[in-house]
Design a protein around this motif. Structure first.
Motif, PDB file in Angstrom:
ATOM      1  N   LEU A   1      18.516 -22.523  11.856  1.00  0.00           N
ATOM      2  CA  LEU A   1      19.446 -21.872  11.571  1.00  0.00           C
ATOM      3  C   LEU A   1      19.334 -20.195  12.097  1.00  0.00           C
TER       4      LEU A   1
ATOM      5  N   ASN B   1      30.320 -29.812  -1.006  1.00  0.00           N
ATOM      6  CA  ASN B   1      30.955 -28.996  -0.155  1.00  0.00           C
ATOM      7  C   ASN B   1      31.818 -29.642   1.039  1.00  0.00           C
TER       8      ASN B   1
ATOM      9  N   MET C   1      19.864 -28.775  12.229  1.00  0.00           N
ATOM     10  CA  MET C   1      20.892 -27.790  11.751  1.00  0.00           C
ATOM     11  C   MET C   1      21.427 -28.221  10.501  1.00  0.00           C
ATOM     12  N   TYR C   2      22.006 -29.475  10.586  1.00  0.00           N
ATOM     13  CA  TYR C   2      22.857 -29.891   9.242  1.00  0.00           C
ATOM     14  C   TYR C   2      22.031 -30.039   8.014  1.00  0.00           C
ATOM     15  N   SER C   3      20.612 -30.410   8.215  1.00  0.00           N
ATOM     16  CA  SER C   3      20.021 -30.426   7.238  1.00  0.00           C
ATOM     17  C   SER C   3      20.014 -29.109   6.193  1.00  0.00           C
ATOM     18  N   LYS C   4      20.354 -28.032   6.728  1.00  0.00           N
ATOM     19  CA  LYS C   4      20.390 -26.822   6.009  1.00  0.00           C
ATOM     20  C   LYS C   4      21.619 -26.636   5.388  1.00  0.00           C
ATOM     21  N   LEU C   5      22.414 -27.669   5.631  1.00  0.00           N
ATOM     22  CA  LEU C   5      23.915 -27.186   5.172  1.00  0.00           C
ATOM     23  C   LEU C   5      24.509 -28.506   4.257  1.00  0.00           C
ATOM     24  N   MET C   6      23.729 -29.480   4.318  1.00  0.00           N
ATOM     25  CA  MET C   6      24.227 -30.840   3.842  1.00  0.00           C
ATOM     26  C   MET C   6      22.904 -31.686   3.213  1.00  0.00           C
ATOM     27  N   PRO C   7      23.161 -32.326   2.288  1.00  0.00           N
ATOM     28  CA  PRO C   7      21.974 -33.189   2.010  1.00  0.00           C
ATOM     29  C   PRO C   7      21.671 -34.279   3.057  1.00  0.00           C
TER      30      PRO C   7
ATOM     31  N   LEU D   1      24.087 -24.818  -0.739  1.00  0.00           N
ATOM     32  CA  LEU D   1      24.314 -26.200  -0.232  1.00  0.00           C
ATOM     33  C   LEU D   1      24.008 -27.144  -1.102  1.00  0.00           C
TER      34      LEU D   1
END
Lengths: 197, 197, 197, 197
Positions: free
Chosen positions: D105, C121, D168-174, C116
DNA sequence: TATGAATGAGTCTTCATTCAT
DNA sequence: AATGAATGAAGACTCATTCAT
């Protein structure tokens, strides 16, 4: 489904694989073959080894560690160089004739799959050990007046590569007894002074 | 008359494959590899050859057919045996040092995949042709008084297997110039009478 | 055994996989599943894609490339901000209720499998595109006196993450119509001045 | 009385697994991973849990049981609604920024593997508990004249899904600090009357 | 001849799970 | 309770080979 001790299973795997490698060379042997030969399940085999490379490596290791420098011992015992030589050459002769149990093809394939560049490969180490022993023997024979004054390294190379060459070809071509015998006789002629024969 | 286009493609396939076999041995090379190297499509390659065995066979065939018995020719021209020998051994020495282009590993693998039992395999035929030539040469040398009275077959075997042994190991181990040179010198010493050197 | 043109098959694979991903998420879908769904053989599938990641990436790419910035277009046409907003929110509302065809879970899983850390991304890019469009819209609405003077970015984040949150949970929990509707209404209240309603 | 030793091991398993789930999500974690992390043997782990599902379920259970309804308590104590709200939102803000320890997640994956149809799933229960607490709080705030007269459920949904969306998005995106902060501020603006700020 | 899509078999590899100890 | 050897099933991946075009 048996529940052996781990080391037992490893021995079984090595034994079975060794036979397979001698029969078929290195690359022809698959993990599946080894499963079948050992009657182990897929997963069972993978408990102990995760590739044929790993198994082969272990087999080679065992070989290397079981090889003692009998030459040096005999020299230390002051046994005549001619006798020592005869013993070694007789062993070589036997091995050149025992094609079925020879791993030479497998060894070749195994090392050809790796990056040869590294001088640290086991094959090279083997070669160097062998070189050292033979050098000792030949010099010892020369000192004792049993052997001719030969170029020690050159003679070693002639011996060792002729031996390896025959072993290799014995896997591919019918090698009758006369070839190993002839080769061994030639080596003796090169080394041993006439009055010692 | 051969179809020119087709024959060209076959040549391309053989050339590319030969390089691959020299690099990787026989079994490592797949039809896919050859497709990639030749830039031919799967089907395109299969138009000409249906297996790597077939390609390799063809490559070997070409080699064999290009090998003329230069020894016999030279003998017929009454060239001194020592000169003929020196030429051959120089060729051998070069070959022992040219590891990258050596097919020896591939040859070994190729033949190890077949049923060795048949005495009719090409390797054996090669061996016999080579044997015949060398026998002629050695006898010729002896007759002319240039060579020692040696055991012809035994010396041949020593020569040929040492040569093959070095070629093989040159693929797996660093082989420096001194090994081929030393081996060649030893062979000369075995054969050539002192006064001829 | 059919012999379609390549692009056709790729489309088929993408379509079938997309359905599978929507049904099961990303990791639950195996190459085998896709083989079965597309009626392709193992090898056939691998001709076109060598992993589910690759397929998913392609699917996302298609989505991204089909997304045009309708907001900017409408702004250019001087359409009232309230109307634009209503259209977008209606689309969002529909999407929040259409759980079965939602890839949100799969997207989440897909990105969670990658590193990530990289700001590059695709998810982040999507986010930034979305941010840009919304910023334009909200500012446009404020300028026209239709929207309140809000903190543009904060409101955007509230909108977008609430929307994504609902989509996500719609896969896991029964989400009745009232939730999307309520969320959309709240957003409207935050943005639109009373006299515009 | 629980077997002390056993309960200790279970705690160890839960703790280690929880870390793994937070790191990798639910499906990425295998029983093997847990064995390695806990230094337990295969069989040892299976003495306590027979699947990752079971472990995860237990972890969730612990979470749920440790969650007390602090909101109701505070209401009972007549603490101002604004204060209560600020406390909760500060907690949310912290959690939205603490991506590494977030199970969101994993929770998503865990529930997506089960049959969502059942309204009785734990996630839904959680949702309902949360809904109840928030409803109480918002009504309490309204009654006390601290909060606007909002659509209670709609606001709740906006809050909870925006919060979950960010997590949720904190796991995938800064996700930088400004996003949680902005979201929290917006929520305050929706609820709290100006004169209370 | 040549292309490249498609097939299907073979092998590798990883795990959940069981079981004797 | 705990160990770790062993099983077996699932899935990945690679190629030789075929075939419509």
């Amino acid at each position: 489904m048996l529940n052996r001790r781990g080391e037992e299973t490893r021995q079984l795997i090595k034994k079975s694989s060794c036979a397979l490698f001698a029969e078929k060379g290195f690359k022809q042997v698959t993990m599946k073959d080894i499963c079948e030969r050992t009657k182990l399940s897929r997963g069972g085999l993978y408990c102990h080894y995760s590739s044929t490379q790993e198994i082969f490596h272990d087999i080679l290791d065992d070989f290397m560690n079981h090889q003692e420098d009998t030459i040096s011992e005999k020299i230390a015992q002051n046994i005549p160089a001619v006798n020592i030589l005869n013993d070694i050459l007789e062993t070589y002769r036997q091995e050149m004739m025992d094609s079925p149990s020879s791993l030479s093809l497998a060894i070749l394939e195994y090392f050809s799959l790796r990056n040869l560049s590294d001088t640290e490969n086991e094959l090279f180490q083997q070669y160097q050990m062998s070189l050292k022993s033979w050098k000792n023997l030949i010099r010892y024979g020369i000192e004792r007046g049993e052997f001719h004054h030969v170029d020690v390294e050159a003679v070693f190379h002639l011996i060792i590569f002729a031996y390896q060459g025959v072993r290799m070809y014995s896997k591919l071509m019918p090698i009758k007894e006369d070839i190993p015998t002839g080769v061994v006789e030639q080596i003796k002629k090169i080394l041993i002074k006439k009055n010692q024969l």
